[in-house]
Design a protein around this motif. Structure first.
Motif, PDB file in Angstrom:
ATOM      1  N   GLY A 134      48.094  50.067  32.712  1.00  0.00           N
ATOM      2  CA  GLY A 134      47.530  48.632  33.102  1.00  0.00           C
ATOM      3  C   GLY A 134      48.473  47.471  32.631  1.00  0.00           C
ATOM      4  N   PHE A 135      48.626  46.531  33.586  1.00  0.00           N
ATOM      5  CA  PHE A 135      49.384  45.245  33.294  1.00  0.00           C
ATOM      6  C   PHE A 135      48.870  44.852  31.818  1.00  0.00           C
ATOM      7  N   PRO A 136      49.814  44.346  30.850  1.00  0.00           N
ATOM      8  CA  PRO A 136      49.335  43.718  29.821  1.00  0.00           C
ATOM      9  C   PRO A 136      48.973  42.351  29.959  1.00  0.00           C
ATOM     10  N   ARG A 165      43.958  42.334  39.495  1.00  0.00           N
ATOM     11  CA  ARG A 165      43.491  42.434  38.155  1.00  0.00           C
ATOM     12  C   ARG A 165      42.378  43.550  37.737  1.00  0.00           C
ATOM     13  N   THR A 166      41.583  43.838  38.834  1.00  0.00           N
ATOM     14  CA  THR A 166      40.901  45.144  38.775  1.00  0.00           C
ATOM     15  C   THR A 166      41.525  46.335  38.664  1.00  0.00           C
ATOM     16  N   ALA A 167      42.525  46.515  39.410  1.00  0.00           N
ATOM     17  CA  ALA A 167      43.459  47.937  39.522  1.00  0.00           C
ATOM     18  C   ALA A 167      44.184  47.927  38.173  1.00  0.00           C
ATOM     19  N   VAL A 188      48.748  49.040  42.213  1.00  0.00           N
ATOM     20  CA  VAL A 188      48.403  48.013  43.597  1.00  0.00           C
ATOM     21  C   VAL A 188      47.414  47.213  43.556  1.00  0.00           C
ATOM     22  N   GLY A 189      47.179  46.060  43.899  1.00  0.00           N
ATOM     23  CA  GLY A 189      45.998  45.278  44.253  1.00  0.00           C
ATOM     24  C   GLY A 189      46.154  44.915  45.649  1.00  0.00           C
ATOM     25  N   PHE A 190      44.750  45.168  46.013  1.00  0.00           N
ATOM     26  CA  PHE A 190      44.413  44.914  47.413  1.00  0.00           C
ATOM     27  C   PHE A 190      43.305  43.828  47.654  1.00  0.00           C
TER      28      PHE A 190
END
Length: 202
Positions: free
Chosen positions: A81-83, A106-108, A156-158
């Motif tokens: 997960g991205f910090p 953000r959710t992904a 990946v965010g969609f």
């Protein structure tokens, strides 16, 4: 003045004073709706790909771009997960393109992912464990893969209909950065926008 002419003139004067039209005005044609803009040519030229909406399809597109600059890729085998720090997460920049893309990114990135080698589509990608903290392990990888670039892909965010995607890449390769992808339904991904990162050491 002849009687008929006088009567006609009188009727015209009466009609004008009452605001009645003197001549029959043809109805205005209905407004013509503008044609929707044609999709950019590069989207139309993308080959068909029924699986393009998947996360791995977006990864394969980005990996191909990275491999054009650096090979082999020493790719971290787990996508973290991205910090995200308040007010500075990179997803906020995606709002200018598509508001649902920011939310999807953000959710992904709240959930980690274990990468599957057979889904990445290129033998020049070497999956390695989370960055080795032991110097001997790092040196061993360097000896085995000279010139290899340690790389981390993030989730990946969609957007809502999966026609836009955002991928963040940290890498020793100069092709790291923010990748924004676009596609038409049923077609492969194309590059929409790219913001480079400076190469990062690990």
């Amino acid at each position: 003045m002849p009687r008929r002419l006088a009567v006609a003139v009188g009727l015209v004067i009466i009609a004008a004073s009452c605001g009645m039209p003197l001549f029959k005005v043809p109805p205005s044609p209905p407004p013509v709706s503008p044609s929707p803009p044609s999709p950019p040519a590069h989207l139309l030229e993308a080959p068909p790909d029924s699986a393009a909406g998947s996360e791995y399809a977006a990864y394969r597109f980005v990996i191909a771009r990275l491999l054009a600059e650096c090979s082999p890729l020493l790719l971290r085998d787990s996508v973290p997960g991205f910090p995200i720090r308040p007010g500075e997460h990179p997803g906020s920049r995606f709002q200018m393109y598509d508001s649902t893309l920011d939310r999807g990114w953000r959710t992904a990135n709240e959930v980690a992912l274990k990468l599957q080698a057979d889904s990445l589509g290129d033998t020049s990608v070497v999956l390695v464990p989370y960055w080795p903290s032991a110097d001997r392990v790092y040196r061993a990888l360097r000896r085995r893969y000279p010139g290899g670039s340690f790389t981390t892909l993030y989730r990946v965010g969609f957007n809502r209909d999966r026609t836009h995607a955002a991928v963040t890449v940290n890498s020793q390769c100069p092709a790291g950065g923010y990748y924004l992808l676009a596609r038409l339904p049923g077609r492969a991904w194309t590059l929409w926008a790219y913001e480079p990162f400076p190469p990062r050491d690990y």
